[in-house]
Design an enzyme around this catalytic site. Structure first.
Site, PDB file in Angstrom:
ATOM      1  N   SER A 126      31.870 -49.868  66.315  1.00  0.00           N
ATOM      2  CA  SER A 126      32.656 -51.074  66.153  1.00  0.00           C
ATOM      3  C   SER A 126      32.712 -51.785  67.511  1.00  0.00           C
ATOM      4  O   SER A 126      31.938 -51.471  68.410  1.00  0.00           O
ATOM      5  CB  SER A 126      34.036 -50.687  65.655  1.00  0.00           C
ATOM      6  OG  SER A 126      34.774 -51.844  65.414  1.00  0.00           O
ATOM      7  N   LEU A 127      33.632 -52.703  67.665  1.00  0.00           N
ATOM      8  CA  LEU A 127      33.730 -53.469  68.912  1.00  0.00           C
ATOM      9  C   LEU A 127      35.126 -53.360  69.498  1.00  0.00           C
ATOM     10  O   LEU A 127      36.102 -53.223  68.761  1.00  0.00           O
ATOM     11  CB  LEU A 127      33.492 -54.948  68.619  1.00  0.00           C
ATOM     12  CG  LEU A 127      32.087 -55.404  68.321  1.00  0.00           C
ATOM     13  CD1 LEU A 127      32.102 -56.872  67.928  1.00  0.00           C
ATOM     14  CD2 LEU A 127      31.214 -55.220  69.558  1.00  0.00           C
ATOM     15  N   LYS A 143      32.842 -64.290  64.237  1.00  0.00           N
ATOM     16  CA  LYS A 143      33.087 -62.956  63.682  1.00  0.00           C
ATOM     17  C   LYS A 143      33.547 -63.140  62.242  1.00  0.00           C
ATOM     18  O   LYS A 143      34.607 -63.709  61.994  1.00  0.00           O
ATOM     19  CB  LYS A 143      34.157 -62.261  64.512  1.00  0.00           C
ATOM     20  CG  LYS A 143      34.436 -60.844  64.088  1.00  0.00           C
ATOM     21  CD  LYS A 143      35.326 -60.188  65.125  1.00  0.00           C
ATOM     22  CE  LYS A 143      35.732 -58.784  64.767  1.00  0.00           C
ATOM     23  NZ  LYS A 143      36.048 -58.545  63.393  1.00  0.00           N
ATOM     24  N   ASP A 188      16.280 -72.679  37.688  1.00  0.00           N
ATOM     25  CA  ASP A 188      16.602 -71.832  36.539  1.00  0.00           C
ATOM     26  C   ASP A 188      15.486 -71.828  35.499  1.00  0.00           C
ATOM     27  O   ASP A 188      15.186 -70.802  34.910  1.00  0.00           O
ATOM     28  CB  ASP A 188      17.907 -72.297  35.883  1.00  0.00           C
ATOM     29  CG  ASP A 188      19.107 -71.928  36.736  1.00  0.00           C
ATOM     30  OD1 ASP A 188      18.960 -71.028  37.589  1.00  0.00           O
ATOM     31  OD2 ASP A 188      20.173 -72.540  36.564  1.00  0.00           O
ATOM     32  N   CYS A 193      53.577 -61.222  31.648  1.00  0.00           N
ATOM     33  CA  CYS A 193      54.463 -61.594  30.552  1.00  0.00           C
ATOM     34  C   CYS A 193      53.602 -61.598  29.291  1.00  0.00           C
ATOM     35  O   CYS A 193      52.622 -62.335  29.208  1.00  0.00           O
ATOM     36  CB  CYS A 193      55.043 -62.991  30.780  1.00  0.00           C
ATOM     37  SG  CYS A 193      55.847 -63.614  29.291  1.00  0.00           S
ATOM     38  N   CYS A 212      55.648 -68.589  26.063  1.00  0.00           N
ATOM     39  CA  CYS A 212      56.064 -68.665  27.461  1.00  0.00           C
ATOM     40  C   CYS A 212      55.496 -69.979  28.019  1.00  0.00           C
ATOM     41  O   CYS A 212      54.278 -70.195  27.981  1.00  0.00           O
ATOM     42  CB  CYS A 212      55.501 -67.461  28.208  1.00  0.00           C
ATOM     43  SG  CYS A 212      55.940 -67.443  29.932  1.00  0.00           S
ATOM     44  N   ARG A 226      28.784 -48.942  56.621  1.00  0.00           N
ATOM     45  CA  ARG A 226      29.144 -48.310  57.886  1.00  0.00           C
ATOM     46  C   ARG A 226      29.665 -46.874  57.686  1.00  0.00           C
ATOM     47  O   ARG A 226      29.332 -45.971  58.430  1.00  0.00           O
ATOM     48  CB  ARG A 226      30.228 -49.108  58.604  1.00  0.00           C
ATOM     49  CG  ARG A 226      30.574 -48.497  59.965  1.00  0.00           C
ATOM     50  CD  ARG A 226      31.993 -48.827  60.413  1.00  0.00           C
ATOM     51  NE  ARG A 226      32.226 -50.238  60.428  1.00  0.00           N
ATOM     52  CZ  ARG A 226      31.895 -51.041  61.440  1.00  0.00           C
ATOM     53  NH1 ARG A 226      31.344 -50.535  62.513  1.00  0.00           N
ATOM     54  NH2 ARG A 226      32.139 -52.317  61.380  1.00  0.00           N
TER      55      ARG A 226
HETATM   56  S1  IVH Z   1      28.221 -56.839  66.715  1.00  0.00           S
HETATM   57  C1  IVH Z   1      27.632 -52.663  68.584  1.00  0.00           C
HETATM   58  N1  IVH Z   1      28.479 -59.274  65.764  1.00  0.00           N
HETATM   59  O1  IVH Z   1      33.246 -56.979  63.403  1.00  0.00           O
HETATM   60  C2  IVH Z   1      27.880 -54.047  68.126  1.00  0.00           C
HETATM   61  N2  IVH Z   1      29.880 -57.582  64.854  1.00  0.00           N
HETATM   62  O2  IVH Z   1      35.511 -55.728  64.781  1.00  0.00           O
HETATM   63  C3  IVH Z   1      28.376 -54.115  66.752  1.00  0.00           C
HETATM   64  N3  IVH Z   1      31.345 -58.350  63.011  1.00  0.00           N
HETATM   65  O3  IVH Z   1      31.914 -53.738  63.618  1.00  0.00           O
HETATM   66  C4  IVH Z   1      28.830 -55.335  66.130  1.00  0.00           C
HETATM   67  N4  IVH Z   1      30.676 -60.441  63.028  1.00  0.00           N
HETATM   68  O4  IVH Z   1      31.485 -55.214  61.439  1.00  0.00           O
HETATM   69  C5  IVH Z   1      28.917 -58.009  65.701  1.00  0.00           C
HETATM   70  N5  IVH Z   1      28.538 -61.458  65.002  1.00  0.00           N
HETATM   71  C6  IVH Z   1      28.984 -60.205  64.932  1.00  0.00           C
HETATM   72  C7  IVH Z   1      29.983 -59.798  64.000  1.00  0.00           C
HETATM   73  C8  IVH Z   1      30.413 -58.464  63.989  1.00  0.00           C
HETATM   74  C9  IVH Z   1      31.467 -59.552  62.445  1.00  0.00           C
HETATM   75  C10 IVH Z   1      32.116 -57.152  62.585  1.00  0.00           C
HETATM   76  C11 IVH Z   1      31.326 -55.867  62.670  1.00  0.00           C
HETATM   77  C12 IVH Z   1      32.013 -55.105  63.764  1.00  0.00           C
HETATM   78  C13 IVH Z   1      33.408 -55.599  63.660  1.00  0.00           C
HETATM   79  C14 IVH Z   1      34.192 -55.359  64.928  1.00  0.00           C
END
Ligand code: IVH
Length: 665
Positions: free
Chosen positions: A83-84, A116, A38, A424, A430, A137
Site C-alpha cells: 500500500s502507500l 488516487k 450493438d 414498508c 403507502c 490485493r
Molecule cells: S501506487 C507501491 N497509484 O491507493 C505503489 N496507488 O492508499 C502502490 N491507488 O494501494 C500504489 N490510485 O490501491 C498508486 N495512482 C495510484 C493510485 C493508487 C489509487 C490505491 C492503491 C493503493 C492505495 C493506497
C-alpha cells in the site's frame, strides 16, 4: 457463406469490435454510435452461436461473462502488493520531498502526480500480449484469482497491440463511475432490491460475485498505474505508462509529470477543486518519484515504498448536535433514517441533514438523539456522521429505538433476513409507494403516458383523484381542470394521453403493474407464456417456472401479487376501461414463417413497423435486430439504412418489399 468465409467474417468482426471497444473505453473517442456497435456485436454473437468452433478466446462477446465459478483460487503475488504511506498535510509532503532529495543527494526531483481513485486494487498479468491473470490485493502476499470477472470489464484490454514486452505485470484500481452507480441503484430500486451505499463498495463487491455474467452487468472501469517487469525496459514511470497506453491499456487519466515539489502543489490545488467535476470519486493524489533508477535506490520500508506517497484531500469535519432522526420512505418502500442536525458550515455549505443509511449504521455509530456528533464532507456530495463525541454524552441518554412502523402510513415495517434496510410492505396505499407506482405505470417503457410526469402523479394522488392505477381510467377532464395551475390544454393532453394508453399491448400493461421482479423482459415472457391475464392470475408458481427464463423468485412474486383481492379488482376495472390484457396470439395466423428470421428496416406504407413485427411473430417467425448470416429476409421500407442493404447483399439475404412480404404471408 462458405465455412472459410464464416471464419474470416468472425475474425474480422472480432477485430473490428475490439478496436471500437478500445476507442470507446480506453481512448474515449468512439467512431461509431452505440447502436451501430450493438448491431455488429449481435451479428458476431449470432455467427459464434452457429459456429462456436470459430469463436476466438478473447472475443468481444466474451465481455458478457463466462461460466459460473466454483470459488476463487487464492494465488501468491509474484511481487508483494504494497500500500502507500499517506498524509493530509502539506508540511508532511514537504518532508517527504526533503527525505527523497536527501537520500538521492539531488536538488530537485521529478515527480508524477496521479489522482488516487478509491476502488479495489488489482494486479494484471500479460503474457505475449494476452491478459493471462488478474489477482486482487488480498493480504498483499496472496490474493484471489478473479481473471474471469475482470475479463468482463470493457476497458480491460485482453489482447494488446504494438510493441509490448513478452511478459509483464501492471497494477491499478477497479472502480465505478457515479453515473453507473446511480443507474445500478435505480435498476435495483425498480426490482425492489436494497440500495448500495457507495460506488467503492459495489466495485469491490462485484469482483467477488461468482457469476461472471452478473459481473458483466455492473458498469465497472479500470485505471492502471503501476508497471512491473523482471527486466524493465523503461527509464521512468511516465514512460512506462505512456507505452502501456500505446499497447491499448487504460492508464491513469489526468496524470502529470512535475519537475519539482512546487509543481506538485499546483497540481494538488487544481484537483482539490476540479475533482468535484469528475464523474468518479477521488480521495487524493498519489505522488511518485518518476525515475525508475531513483525508485530502486530509494526502495521500500517494511510496509510502503519510499518513492511514493498519497496526499489525501482534506475532508472537512465539524461538530454538531443530533437534534433528531427522521425517516424517509422511498418509492420502493425502503426506509432511510436521516440525521437532523444543528446547522453547521462545511466546505462552504450549511449542512442540516446527513444520511444514516440504515438501522445497522445507527447501531454501529451508537448515535443517540442529543449527542454531539462529528460530521464530515469529503469527496462525496452527501455529508455523513463519522462519530460521536462520547465525552459529551448526556449520561441519561438511551440508545435510539428504531421505528417499527412506517412514518407515512403506519404499517408495521419488515426487514428481510440478510438485508440492512427496513421496508414498508404496504405497497399499494403507502403514499410515496403509491405515487411511485403511478409514475412507473405511466413511464416510457410501460404505458408511456407522457402527459403525466412525476409532479403530476403527485398532484393527482394528493388531490385524491388517482389513488391507484385503475383510477387513471375514470379520471375526467373536469376533475383535472379543477386542479391548481392546470389549464385546458394540459387537461386535454392528459386525458388524451390516458385514452391512447389503452392501446398499449398486454406486455406493457403487465410491466406497468409494477409487480416486484417483473421487469420489461420478464413481462414479455410472461405475456407470451400465459397468453392473457386470466391464465396468468390463475397460474401456480410451478406453471410459471415452466416458462422460459422465469425462476422461483419471480414466480412467487407474481403469485403473491395476484393473491391480493385488491389487485384482482383493479385488473377487472382496467379490463372494463378497455385496456389490453391479451397477448397478440403468436400462432393464430399459422406457422408460415416458422424457423425464419426477418429483419425490418425503413418505413412502410400499409403497416407500422410494430404491426409488421407482430405479423411476423404471429406467423411463427422471428424478428432479428441486425442482418446476419442467419437472416432469411430483409423487409425493406422507405429510407432503409444503406449499411443494412449492403450487408444483406453481401450475405446473400433475400430483400423484399412490404407487398412481397404480405404476399409471403
Ligand atoms: S501506487 C507501491 N497509484 O491507493 C505503489 N496507488 O492508499 C502502490 N491507488 O494501494 C500504489 N490510485 O490501491 C498508486 N495512482 C495510484 C493510485 C493508487 C489509487 C490505491 C492503491 C493503493 C492505495 C493506497
Amino acid at each position: 457463406m462458405q465455412i472459410a468465409e464464416v471464419q474470416a467474417k468472425i475474425q474480422a468482426l472480432s477485430a473490428e469490435l475490439k478496436e471500437h471497444n478500445y476507442r470507446y473505453y480506453v481512448l474515449a473517442e468512439p467512431t461509431i454510435s452505440d447502436h451501430q456497435f450493438d448491431i455488429k456485436l449481435k451479428e458476431l454473437e449470432a455467427l459464434e452461436k452457429q459456429y462456436p468452433e470459430f469463436t476466438l478466446a478473447d472475443s468481444p462477446t466474451q465481455h458478457v461473462g463466462g461460466s459460473l465459478l466454483e470459488e476463487f483460487k487464492t494465488v501468491p503475488h509474484k511481487r508483494r502488493m504494497l500500500s502507500l504511506g499517506n498524509t493530509y498535510s502539506e508540511e508532511e509532503l514537504l518532508e517527504f520531498d526533503e527525505r527523497v532529495r536527501k537520500s538521492l543527494g539531488i536538488a530537485e526531483v521529478e515527480y508524477v502526480c496521479e489522482l488516487k481513485i478509491d476502488g479495489l486494487a488489482i494486479s494484471l498479468f500479460y503474457e505475449n500480449g494476452q491478459l493471462s491473470q488478474a489477482i486482487t490485493r488480498g493480504d498483499g502476499f496472496q490474493g484471489d484469482d478473479v481473471t474471469e470477472n475482470v475479463k468482463t470489464i470493457r476497458s480491460v484490454k485482453q489482447q494488446l497491440h504494438g510493441n509490448y514486452p513478452a511478459s509483464f505485470e501492471i497494477r491499478g484500481e477497479i472502480f465505478m463511475h457515479r453515473k453507473g452507480f446511480e443507474k445500478l441503484n435505480a435498476q435495483r430500486a425498480e426490482h425492489g432490491e436494497a440500495q448500495y451505499a457507495n460506488p467503492r463498495n459495489v466495485a469491490s463487491g462485484s469482483l467477488k460475485i461468482k457469476d461472471p455474467k452478473e459481473v458483466a452487468k455492473r458498469p465497472l472501469d479500470i485505471t492502471l498505474y503501476h508497471f512491473l517487469a523482471d527486466s524493465n525496459p523503461f527509464a521512468s514511470h511516465s514512460e512506462s505508462l505512456q507505452n502501456a497506453h500505446q499497447w491499448g491499456i487504460k492508464t491513469a487519466e489526468h496524470s502529470q509529470t512535475c519537475p519539482n515539489i512546487q509543481a506538485v502543489f499546483q497540481y494538488l490545488n487544481h484537483w482539490n477543486e476540479a475533482r468535484h467535476h469528475l464523474g468518479y470519486d477521488t480521495d487524493g493524489v498519489v505522488i511518485k518519484v518518476n525515475s525508475f533508477r531513483y525508485q530502486e535506490e530509494l526502495g521500500f520500508t517494511a510496509k510502503v515504498p519510499r518513492w511514493a506517497i498519497a496526499y489525501k484531500f482534506q475532508t472537512e469535519t465539524a461538530s454538531s448536535t443530533l437534534l433528531g432522526i427522521t425517516y424517509q420512505v422511498g418509492r420502493t418502500g425502503a426506509i432511510t433514517p436521516v440525521a437532523e442536525l444543528q446547522p453547521v458550515q462545511l466546505l462552504g455549505t450549511t449542512v442540516k441533514r446527513a444520511s444514516l443509511h440504515n438501522a445497522n449504521e445507527i447501531e454501529r455509530l451508537d448515535v443517540r438523539v442529543g449527542d454531539a456528533v462529528f460530521v464530515e464532507k469529503g469527496g462525496e456530495i452527501i455529508p455523513k456522521i463519522v462519530g460521536v463525541d462520547f465525552s459529551r454524552r448526556n449520561p441519561n441518554s438511551a440508545p435510539h429505538p428504531y421505528i417499527t412502523h412506517c412514518p407515512e402510513c403506519n404499517t408495521q415495517l419488515q426487514r428481510k433476513e440478510g438485508e440492512a434496510q427496513h421496508y414498508c410492505p404496504n405497497i399499494d396505499e403507502c403514499p410515496p409507494q403509491a405515487i411511485g407506482k403511478i409514475e412507473h405505470f405511466v413511464g416510457r417503457k410501460a404505458m408511456d403516458i407522457q402527459s403525466i410526469g412525476a409532479e403530476m402523479a403527485e398532484t393527482l394522488y394528493a388531490a385524491g383523484l388517482v389513488k391507484d392505477l385503475p383510477d387513471l381510467y375514470t379520471l375526467t377532464f373536469e376533475q383535472v381542470l379543477a386542479l391548481d395551475r392546470v389549464g385546458e390544454k394540459t387537461a386535454t393532453n392528459l386525458i388524451q394521453g390516458i385514452e391512447e394508453s389503452k392501446k398499449q399491448p398486454f406486455e406493457r400493461v403487465l410491466f406497468g403493474l409494477g409487480i416486484r421482479y417483473v421487469g420489461e423482459t420478464v413481462a414479455k415472457k410472461l405475456a407470451a407464456g400465459m397468453g392473457n391475464i386470466d391464465n396468468l392470475m390463475a397460474a401456480s408458481a410451478e406453471q410459471l417456472i415452466g416458462i422460459d427464463e422465469i425462476g422461483e423468485r419471480i414466480a412467487e412474486s407474481v403469485v403473491q401479487y395476484f393473491s391480493d383481492p385488491k389487485h384482482i379488482m383493479g385488473i377487472e376495472s382496467m379490463k372494463t376501461a378497455g385496456l389490453i390484457f391479451t397477448a397478440i396470439e403468436k400462432e393464430s395466423l399459422g406457422d408460415g414463417l416458422a424457423g425464419k428470421t426477418l429483419v425490418i428496416s425503413g418505413v412502410f406504407a400499409k403497416h407500422s413497423r410494430d404491426e409488421i413485427k407482430a405479423l411476423i411473430e404471429a406467423h411463427g417467425g422471428k424478428v432479428g435486430s441486425g442482418v446476419t448470416g442467419k437472416t432469411d429476409f430483409l423487409v425493406a421500407g422507405d429510407g432503409i439504412g444503406p449499411s443494412k442493404l449492403e450487408k444483406a447483399t453481401q450475405l446473400g439475404v433475400q430483400i423484399i418489399s412490404e407487398d412481397q412480404f404480405l404476399e409471403l404471408l
